[in-house]
Design a protein around this motif. Structure first.
Motif, short mmCIF file in Angstrom:
data_model
loop_
_atom_site.label_atom_id
_atom_site.label_comp_id
_atom_site.label_asym_id
_atom_site.label_seq_id
_atom_site.Cartn_x
_atom_site.Cartn_y
_atom_site.Cartn_z
N MET A 136 28.24 28.67 45.10
CA MET A 136 27.67 27.34 44.93
C MET A 136 28.24 26.70 43.67
SD MET A 136 25.66 27.41 47.59
CE MET A 136 24.56 26.00 47.38
N HIS A 137 27.77 25.49 43.33
CA HIS A 137 28.25 24.80 42.14
C HIS A 137 27.96 25.60 40.88
CE1 HIS A 137 29.68 21.08 43.93
NE2 HIS A 137 28.60 21.05 44.69
N ASN A 138 28.87 25.48 39.91
CA ASN A 138 28.78 26.19 38.63
C ASN A 138 28.85 27.70 38.80
OD1 ASN A 138 28.42 23.71 37.18
ND2 ASN A 138 26.25 23.73 37.79
N PHE A 139 29.41 28.13 39.93
CA PHE A 139 29.58 29.55 40.23
C PHE A 139 28.24 30.28 40.36
CE2 PHE A 139 34.19 31.01 39.60
CZ PHE A 139 34.65 29.87 40.24
N ASP A 140 27.21 29.55 40.76
CA ASP A 140 26.01 30.20 41.27
C ASP A 140 26.39 30.87 42.59
OD1 ASP A 140 24.73 28.99 39.18
OD2 ASP A 140 23.24 27.95 40.40
N ILE A 141 25.63 31.88 42.98
CA ILE A 141 25.81 32.46 44.31
C ILE A 141 24.45 32.65 44.97
CG2 ILE A 141 28.00 33.65 43.89
CD1 ILE A 141 26.38 36.21 43.52
N ILE A 142 24.45 32.58 46.30
CA ILE A 142 23.27 32.90 47.10
C ILE A 142 23.60 34.11 47.95
CG2 ILE A 142 21.66 32.10 48.88
CD1 ILE A 142 22.09 29.28 47.94
N ILE A 143 22.73 35.11 47.94
CA ILE A 143 22.97 36.35 48.65
C ILE A 143 21.69 36.81 49.35
CG2 ILE A 143 24.86 37.24 47.22
CD1 ILE A 143 22.78 38.72 45.58
N SER A 144 21.87 37.63 50.37
CA SER A 144 20.73 38.29 51.01
C SER A 144 21.02 39.78 51.09
CB SER A 144 20.48 37.72 52.41
OG SER A 144 21.54 38.07 53.29
N CYS A 145 19.98 40.58 51.12
CA CYS A 145 20.13 42.02 51.29
C CYS A 145 19.89 42.32 52.76
CB CYS A 145 19.15 42.79 50.41
SG CYS A 145 19.46 44.56 50.38
N ASN A 146 20.90 42.81 53.43
CA ASN A 146 20.87 42.98 54.87
C ASN A 146 19.61 43.69 55.36
OD1 ASN A 146 21.76 43.17 57.59
ND2 ASN A 146 22.49 45.23 57.20
#
Length: 437
Positions: A136-146
Motif C-alpha cells: 500500500m502507500h508509504n510501503f504499508d502492507i496488508i496481510i492475512s494468515c492463511n
C-alpha cells in the motif's frame, strides 16, 4: 465360559473405543458440548500429533520449506528490467515479508510479524503461513494468515495499524476501483469455523460456507459480507453446489477479482469469483445481487482470475484431476485401447467474452518445462507481454514468453538443500513502486 467372557470384554473395549473416537471427533470439529472437559480432552488427543511434529522439526525441515531438486539448484535470469516480488515465508518463530528485485536479487524492504503477535488472536500452528501480502502507500502492507482469523495492516516499520478479527480470511485479496479490499472469508467462533448444514436423505452434514468480504483498507472495518450459499440459492444455482465432489467444502472460493472499469461485458464493481471445488467462475454484481454469467470451461481447480482487457479475462488453470477414486471391487476386462491422459502442466487461459473462446498463453513453455501446481499459484501478464507465474507447489517462480524462460528462481532458505515455500508473490514494476512511496 472363558470364550464368552473374552468376547464380552472385546465388545466392551470396542464400545468404549467407539465412544472415545466420537468424543475426539466432536472436539476436533469444534464442538463444545463437553463443557470444561473439552479443552483437556483436546490437549490429550493432540499428544501423538505433537510428538510427530517434534520429530519432524528435529529430523527434517518443516513443511514451509521445500526440498530443492537438483534440476532447480541453478537459477535462470535473463531479466533486462526491474521486476520486484513481494512474498512472505516462515522462519522459525517469525513470519518474514520481503520486497525483492529479481533482476539483481537485492532486498528492497523487509517486514516482520512475530508469531506471538498473531497468537494473541488465535493459537498459531507450526506450519501457519501468511498470504498474500499487498503493498500500500508509504510501503504499508496488508496481510492475512492463511485459514486463521485476522487481516492485518502494518506500516513500513512493521508497526501495526489495524487488525480485523471479524472472519477467517483466506486466499487472494484485491483492491477495487475506490480502494476497498475484497477477500474470501469464513465465519468463525474463537478461531473455529462456523459451518452451514446440508441434509441428504435425513443425514445432516456440516459444510464450509465461504463469504465474499469487503474491508475498508484505511480503517480495517468490514463494509460488506455475503454468503456464497445465499448467492447461489438466490440466483437459482443450487445445482452447481450439488456438482461439487466435496460435500464439506463445496465452493473453496480462492479469488475475488473486482472490475475497475465498465465495458460491454462487465460493469465497474462487478466481481469475478473463482471456485476451486466445482471448477467454475461466476460474474457477480453486488449492487443488484445478481449472477451475470457462469463460466465453465476447459479448466479444473483454477485460481487467480484477472481482467485482461474490456472483453477478456485470464484464468490460471491448475489443470488438476479433481478426484482420485480407486475402485478395488470392480473387475475390468483387459483393455485393447490405451488413451494418453497424463497431466503434467498447468497453464494460463485467456477467455474471450465476445467469441466465447479459450486460448492458452505460452503453452509450449508450460509443457516443455512441466510447469505445474496442483493447487494455489498465481500469475501476472506484464505490460511487455512476459508472463510471471508462481508454481506454488514446487516453490518455483517463473517469467516466460515466446522466446523461452526469462526467469526461473526460488526463495533461498537458511537450510541447505531447501528453499522457502513462496506465498502468493505479488509483483511490481518501477513505476508502480514509485507511485506507492
Amino acid at each position: 465360559m472363558k470364550v464368552v467372557k473374552k468376547i464380552a470384554i472385546v465388545i466392551i473395549i470396542l464400545f468404549f473405543l467407539m465412544v472415545w473416537s466420537g468424543i475426539i471427533r466432536n472436539v476436533s470439529l469444534g464442538e463444545r458440548s463437553l463443557g470444561p472437559f473439552t479443552n483437556p480432552i483436546k490437549s490429550f488427543s493432540e499428544v501423538l500429533s505433537n510428538i510427530k511434529k517434534t520429530y519432524t522439526y528435529i529430523f527434517r525441515a518443516p513443511d514451509y520449506y521445500i526440498k530443492t531438486k537438483e534440476t532447480d539448484l541453478l537459477d535462470v535470469n535473463n531479466l533486462n528490467y526491474n521486476l520486484y516480488g513481494l512474498y512472505s515465508y516462515r522462519q522459525g518463530d517469525a513470519f518474514k515479508i520481503e520486497l525483492k528485485n529479481f533482476r539483481d536479487n537485492t532486498i528492497k524492504h523487509e517486514w516482520d510479524v512475530p508469531v506471538n503477535r498473531l497468537s494473541e488472536a488465535y493459537k498459531v500452528d507450526g506450519n501457519d503461513r501468511l498470504y498474500p501480502a499487498t503493498l500500500m502507500h508509504n510501503f504499508d502492507i496488508i496481510i492475512s494468515c492463511n485459514e486463521r482469523p485476522g487481516l492485518l495492516r502494518m506500516d513500513s516499520n512493521s508497526k501495526e495499524k489495524w487488525f480485523n478479527n471479524d472472519f477467517i480470511f483466506h486466499h487472494a485479496m484485491n483492491l477495487d476501483s475506490i480502494g476497498n479490499m475484497w477477500i474470501p472469508a469464513v465465519k468463525h467462533d474463537n478461531g473455529i469455523i462456523v459451518p452451514m448444514k446440508v441434509s441428504v436423505e435425513e443425514q445432516i452434514t456440516n459444510y464450509r460456507d465461504d463469504l465474499i468480504v469487503k474491508v475498508d483498507a484505511n480503517s480495517g472495518k468490514t463494509l460488506y459480507s455475503k454468503s456464497i450459499t445465499e448467492i447461489f440459492l438466490e440466483n437459482s444455482l443450487d445445482h452447481l453446489i450439488n456438482k461439487s465432489p466435496y460435500v464439506n467444502d463445496p465452493f473453496h472460493l480462492n479469488d475475488i477479482e473486482p472490475v475497475l472499469e465498465s465495458s460491454e461485458f462487465f460493469n465497474e464493481g462487478d466481481l469475478f469469483l473463482s471456485f476451486r471445488s466445482n471448477s467454475i467462475i461466476i460474474q457477480f454484481r453486488p449492487s443488484t445481487n445478481k449472477v451475470i454469467k457462469v463460466i465453465e470451461g476447459p479448466f479444473t481447480f483454477q485460481h487467480d482470475v484477472d481482467i485482461i482487457s474490456p472483453n477478456s479475462i485470464g484464468i490460471l488453470n491448475n489443470n488438476t484431476i479433481v478426484t482420485q477414486i480407486i475402485y478395488n471391487e470392480i473387475e475390468f476386462k483387459q483393455a485393447n485401447q490405451s488413451v494418453k491422459r497424463k497431466i503434467n502442466h498447468s497453464n494460463v487461459l485467456i477467455y474471450n467474452f465476445e467469441e466465447d473462446t479459450y486460448s492458452p498463453l505460452y503453452e509450449e513453455q508450460f509443457k516443455k518445462h512441466h510447469i505445474f501446481t496442483g493447487a494455489e499459484g498465481l500469475y501476472r501478464i506484464l505490460p511487455n507481454g512476459d508472463l510471471f507465474f508462481e508454481e506454488q507447489g514446487s516453490g518455483i517462480l517463473w517469467v516466460v514468453n515466446h522466446s523461452g524462460v526469462v526467469l526461473k528462481t526460488t526463495i533461498k532458505s537458511d537450510i541447505e538443500g531447501y528453499h522457502y515455500l513462496p506465498n502468493w508473490t505479488t509483483t511490481y514494476l518501477d513505476d508502480e513502486l514509485k507511485s506507492l512511496k
